[in-house]
Design an enzyme around this catalytic site. Structure first.
Site, short mmCIF file in Angstrom:
data_model
loop_
_atom_site.label_atom_id
_atom_site.label_comp_id
_atom_site.label_asym_id
_atom_site.label_seq_id
_atom_site.Cartn_x
_atom_site.Cartn_y
_atom_site.Cartn_z
N TYR A 40 38.11 39.59 45.94
CA TYR A 40 39.19 40.80 45.82
C TYR A 40 39.37 42.00 46.62
CZ TYR A 40 40.32 45.02 43.62
OH TYR A 40 40.95 46.68 43.37
N ASP A 72 42.10 37.71 43.76
CA ASP A 72 43.41 38.49 43.85
C ASP A 72 42.82 38.82 44.96
OD1 ASP A 72 44.42 40.93 44.05
OD2 ASP A 72 43.69 41.84 42.66
N HIS A 130 45.55 41.54 34.54
CA HIS A 130 46.00 40.00 35.58
C HIS A 130 45.79 39.34 34.42
CE1 HIS A 130 45.84 41.44 40.08
NE2 HIS A 130 45.17 42.65 39.39
#
Length: 290
Positions: free
Chosen positions: A113, A151, A252
DNA sequence: ATGTCATCCTCCGGATGA
């Protein structure tokens, strides 16, 4: 013929996403799942989902914190040599829970992330770039059979945003961010979804506001980067837009990648022994939506 | 539309993050 299904999903709070995550696991039957923005401590995650996941055959590698961030790997093809964090990465100012790695079915799997960066030129933006540089060094030093999922908070090219003009002056598209991503791909890591769909409009994130998903105004910032030996095994790579629809979605969508069995068979048994039968891929408690 | 959804707490409305 067995294969390994790897998925990555920024769930935007696992606590708020239980009612989407568990049916999705049952429907899509991923073998390895990288989660981001779990937003739970490890003990709270275990209390919330430990039983449900163990019942589905998943082992867990958790790296969370109280309020923000948080990453995890779920695997039912083995989960060894867990490492939390990125060696040498900066904090903001303290280290944040943004990376966890484990070896699953013979593949070094990273759930990532990447910091958002907030505004170009800000302290958080510098943090993002420094964090990515540390990640590059970890991937460069790591095993050759690797997959970095998550991500990334970078749209690799202008084709990965709905309107480049809308992002002028914004993070996710600036040259330094794209250069940091290019340093990862320069290690031989392939962007397997773009490889598979070179000309397709494909996004993984749509803002909750203003009907952005309905209008398909999004960005592709959730990536699966695979080293050469893994990229060669890719048989499917796609974004599960179904998971962004309906009630209470994350902002997402998951990315799903199917890998053929390793040619030399070194990935271990992906089909459980008869004593521990797992649900067959495609069997689902949910109606399969079109 | 400063649009939504998530977090927290000087704790149920506001500040903050994405």
């Amino acid at each position: 013929m067995s294969c390994v299904r790897v998925a990555t999903w920024n769930v935007n709070s696992v606590k708020q996403r239980v009612a989407r995550l568990l049916p999705w696991l049952d429907q899509r039957q991923p073998d390895v799942v990288c989660l981001q923005e779990t937003k739970l401590t490890d003990s709270a995650f275990t209390e919330l989902l430990g039983g449900e996941l163990a019942g589905r055959g998943y082992a867990m590698a958790l790296h969370g914190e109280v309020q923000w961030n948080g990453v995890a790997i779920l695997s039912r093809v083995g989960l060894d040599d867990v490492v939390t964090g990125v060696v040498g990465a900066p904090g903001f100012p303290l280290p944040e829970a943004r990376a966890v790695a484990a070896t699953c079915g013979g593949i070094r799997v990273h759930s990532l992330y990447v910091p958002n960066g907030r505004t170009p030129g800000s302290d958080h933006y510098a943090y993002k770039l420094d964090w990515l540089a540390a990640l590059r060094d970890v991937l460069a030093a790591g095993p050759e059979v690797a997959i970095a999922c998550g991500d990334l908070n970078i749209a690799p090219t202008d084709a990965d945003v709905f309107d480049p003009d809308a992002y002028i002056g914004q993070t996710h598209v600036t040259p330094p961010e794209r250069a940091a991503l290019a340093e990862l791909t320069a290690l031989g890591m392939r962007d397997v979804v773009r490889d598979r769909w070179p000309d397709r409009r494909v996004f993984t994130y749509w803002d909750y506001r203003a009907g952005m998903f309905h209008k398909d105004l999004g960005m592709r910032i959730d990536l699966v980067l695979a080293s050469g030996p893994v990229a060669e095994r890719v048989r499917a790579a796609w974004v599960d837009r179904q998971a962004r629809k309906g009630t209470g979605p994350s902002d997402h969508a998951p990315v799903i990648v199917d890998l053929d069995e390793a040619p030399d068979g070194d990935i271990g048994p992906v089909v459980p022994p008869p004593s521990a039968p797992a649900a067959k891929r495609g069997s689902t408690k949910l109606p399969q939506s079109s």
